[in-house]
Design an enzyme around this catalytic site. Structure first.
Site, short mmCIF file in Angstrom:
data_model
loop_
_atom_site.label_atom_id
_atom_site.label_comp_id
_atom_site.label_asym_id
_atom_site.label_seq_id
_atom_site.Cartn_x
_atom_site.Cartn_y
_atom_site.Cartn_z
N GLY A 90 101.68 73.41 53.31
CA GLY A 90 101.03 74.69 53.12
C GLY A 90 100.43 74.57 51.74
O GLY A 90 100.47 73.68 50.88
N GLY A 92 100.66 74.88 48.29
CA GLY A 92 101.57 74.91 47.48
C GLY A 92 100.96 75.34 46.21
O GLY A 92 101.79 75.96 45.09
N ARG A 93 99.71 75.30 45.92
CA ARG A 93 99.21 75.57 44.63
C ARG A 93 97.40 76.14 44.77
O ARG A 93 96.95 76.35 43.90
CB ARG A 93 99.16 74.49 43.63
CG ARG A 93 98.47 72.99 44.13
CD ARG A 93 98.66 72.11 43.22
NE ARG A 93 98.16 70.98 43.72
CZ ARG A 93 97.89 69.70 42.94
NH1 ARG A 93 97.95 70.01 41.52
NH2 ARG A 93 97.68 68.54 43.36
N LYS A 113 92.38 76.12 43.36
CA LYS A 113 93.52 75.12 43.31
C LYS A 113 94.18 75.22 42.03
O LYS A 113 93.31 74.98 40.91
CB LYS A 113 92.88 73.77 43.53
CG LYS A 113 93.85 72.53 43.83
CD LYS A 113 93.20 71.41 44.44
CE LYS A 113 94.21 70.18 44.45
NZ LYS A 113 93.86 69.12 45.24
N GLY A 126 102.85 74.92 41.22
CA GLY A 126 101.70 75.62 41.57
C GLY A 126 100.45 75.40 40.70
O GLY A 126 99.48 75.97 41.06
N ARG A 176 87.26 75.84 44.88
CA ARG A 176 86.46 75.23 46.04
C ARG A 176 85.82 76.04 46.77
O ARG A 176 86.21 77.21 46.99
CB ARG A 176 87.65 74.45 46.57
CG ARG A 176 88.48 73.62 45.60
CD ARG A 176 89.35 72.28 46.53
NE ARG A 176 90.26 72.61 47.23
CZ ARG A 176 91.03 71.83 47.73
NH1 ARG A 176 91.13 70.69 47.63
NH2 ARG A 176 92.05 72.27 48.75
N ARG A 183 93.00 72.60 58.48
CA ARG A 183 93.33 71.00 58.44
C ARG A 183 93.98 70.40 59.90
O ARG A 183 94.49 71.39 60.79
CB ARG A 183 94.47 70.62 57.36
CG ARG A 183 93.84 71.07 55.99
CD ARG A 183 95.03 71.57 55.24
NE ARG A 183 94.41 72.21 54.03
CZ ARG A 183 94.34 71.63 52.69
NH1 ARG A 183 94.91 70.58 52.88
NH2 ARG A 183 93.64 72.18 51.88
N ASP A 252 97.55 66.52 56.59
CA ASP A 252 97.27 67.66 55.90
C ASP A 252 96.14 67.41 55.24
O ASP A 252 95.50 68.60 54.60
CB ASP A 252 98.59 68.01 55.17
CG ASP A 252 99.04 67.13 54.35
OD1 ASP A 252 99.70 65.97 54.96
OD2 ASP A 252 99.05 67.10 53.30
N ASP A 262 90.71 67.47 49.69
CA ASP A 262 92.03 67.25 48.67
C ASP A 262 91.73 65.86 48.13
O ASP A 262 92.23 64.86 48.46
CB ASP A 262 93.26 67.11 49.41
CG ASP A 262 93.54 68.73 49.79
OD1 ASP A 262 92.96 69.71 49.45
OD2 ASP A 262 94.96 68.66 50.41
#
Ligand code: AMP
Ligand code: MG
Length: 487
Positions: A90, A92-93, A113, A126, A176, A183, A252, A262
């Site tokens: 998930g 996370g940050r 992000k 995070g 972003r 995903r 992911d 990512d």
């Protein structure tokens, strides 16, 4: 041009049932400052550049203040990381602030992000550091300029808030933009929980928004999977052709829309090296450059497996079965264009033989292709090209075959050169260029090099003679740069 106040938020993802996310607000950072922004990305939101001067926008991009209409959520997903399934990951940050509908009726999700902890942060803080944020910002926009599907980057906002990695660093947030951040892992999380309905609803959501033409089909799910396989094949062909190594191709990090997603320890090839591993932590070389096409195929099988509850096993395997051919065709088309020849088996052989020579002679991939644009089919190969090779005899033999192929095509040198320059970039985000920009930013609070690189890489196919040095091979010290997942 509309102002911030008139951004039209739609937030379709946050309107899905709560199974897919957690509502969470960004955690504020002290005294945010703008490091760099992308005017092109800003225009996707229909915002005028002058809006970037407004403190309200900087505060929003720092996660200190939500704009009216935003509905902040962190998305849930799972994923296969280095081959092992992790049932819950998930955002996370990352925090999705909302989705803006622009005047062209495109939906752009805005995501921060590094916006602080979420229910999916596990042990993490995070946060993202300035260093990795600069890399993600520059590479996202550079990839877009190269014509490669990618999430976009609107801005980097920094703060002096300390962040602890191997050393103490400072925090930054990248804004972003993407039509969707869904995903492969967004589906996987429900499959492994044995929850079929959430898989169906998510598939319906993605199909309705991104593949609406499939809605007319009696059974849209197999075709949806086929489309994902197709866009993934296109994406990986782009990566292999430009020499981009993602570094962490976990499921992911695989976009359902076939976007580069990512940016962590990515790298562009300098010398052509098929086994190049850009991620210092990837000791087994699972995500080596030449493994990427196969890894994508493996990841697609994981997605197909997850979607099996929506279709038969045969339909699922059939839907992804075309991937190898699709990838092969897309890659050959790109490489043929880069060599100025029509796609075909003869061209494929010439290209593969050239790549082998590049690898054997440690020749810079980007420089070779750019110089190849000036090849004179009637004469000997230009010395600037020949000089790249240690084994001149082997190169001469290849060049003679290449010249013959060009003549056979009746290729006109000037026309071919112009076309090849449009597909063989002069400038890529080499590690050492990013490193110089990062050092200036982190050590001296000097963001001019980040901005310069951003502007340079927005026009990667143009000569830009004043920046000739940025097209050169990496200096010796660049060998020592190590990039890892730590960011
Ligand atoms: P990545 O390797 O960046 O794709 O991250 C893999 C997973 O770790 C994702 O679920 C991220 O949200 C999470 N993650 C990475 N860094 C952090 C961090 N500093 N704090 C919280 N979660 C993180
Ligand atoms: Mg990730």
């Amino acid at each position: 041009m509309p102002k911030l106040e008139s951004l039209a938020f739609d937030n379709s993802f946050a309107r899905l049932p709560e199974a897919y996310y957690s509502r969470v607000c960004p955690t504020p950072v002290p005294d945010p400052y703008l490091v760099c922004y992308s005017p092109e990305a800003l225009a996707l939101l229909d915002l005028d550049a002058s809006e970037m001067k407004r403190p309200e926008l900087i505060e929003a991009l720092a996660g200190n203040q939500l704009l009216p209409g935003m509905d902040a959520v962190a998305a849930l997903y799972a994923g296969h990381q280095f081959g092992h399934f992790v049932p819950q990951l998930g955002d996370g940050r990352a925090i999705l602030l909302g989705e803006v509908k622009n005047a062209a009726d495109q939906g752009w999700e805005i995501q921060l992000k590094g916006a602080g902890r979420t229910p999916y942060s596990r042990g993490g803080d995070g946060r993202a550091v300035l260093r990795s944020s600069i890399r993600e910002f520059l590479c996202s926009e550079a990839m877009h300029a190269l014509g490669i599907p990618t999430t976009r980057a609107l801005a980097i906002v920094g703060s002096d808030r300390p962040v602890y990695r191997e050393d103490q660093e400072t925090a930054a947030l990248v804004t972003r933009l993407a039509p969707s951040f869904v995903r492969f892992g967004s589906f996987e999380v429900f499959y492994y929980r044995n929850q079929i309905e959430p898989i169906r609803q998510l598939a319906d959501y993605v199909i309705a928004r991104h593949y609406p033409e499939l809605l007319a089909l009696a059974d849209s799910y197999p075709e949806f999977l086929r489309q994902v396989a197709r866009s993934t094949a296109e994406l990986i062909a782009h990566w292999q052709a430009v020499g981009f190594s993602h570094g962490v191709m976990n499921t992911d990090n695989m976009s359902i829309l076939g976007l580069t997603l990512d940016y962590g320890p990515f790298g562009f090839l300098d010398a052509f090296d098929p086994g190049y591993v850009c991620n210092h932590s990837d000791t087994g070389g699972r995500y080596a450059f030449d493994q990427q096409p196969d890894v994508a195929a493996w990841n697609l099988t994981k997605l197909a497996q997850t979607l099996v509850p929506l279709m038969s096993v045969e339909a699922a395997s059939q839907a992804i079965s075309e991937y190898p051919q699709l990838f092969g065709r897309a890659y050959l088309e790109r490489m043929a264009a880069k060599f100025g020849l029509p796609p075909g088996s003869e061209t494929a052989t010439l290209v593969m033989d050239a790549l082998q020579l590049l690898a054997q002679n440690h020749v810079d991939y980007t420089i070779f292709l750019r110089r190849l644009c000036n090849f004179d089919s009637g004469e000997n190969a230009p010395n600037t090209l020949r000089d790249l090779f240690l084994d001149r005899a082997a190169f001469d033999a290849w060049a003679a075959r290449y010249a013959a192929a060009l003549r056979q095509q009746g290729s006109v040198d000037t026309e071919r050169a112009a076309a090849m320059r449009r597909v063989n970039p002069k400038y890529i985000l080499r590690n050492h260029l990013a490193e110089i920009a990062i050092r200036r930013a982190a050590d001296d609070r000097d963001y001019s090099e980040v901005n310069r690189l951003h502007a340079l890489l927005a026009r990667p196919f143009d000569e830009q003679p004043e920046y000739e040095a940025y097209a050169a091979e990496p200096p010796d010290w660049a060998r020592k740069i190590e990039v890892s997942c730590s960011s």
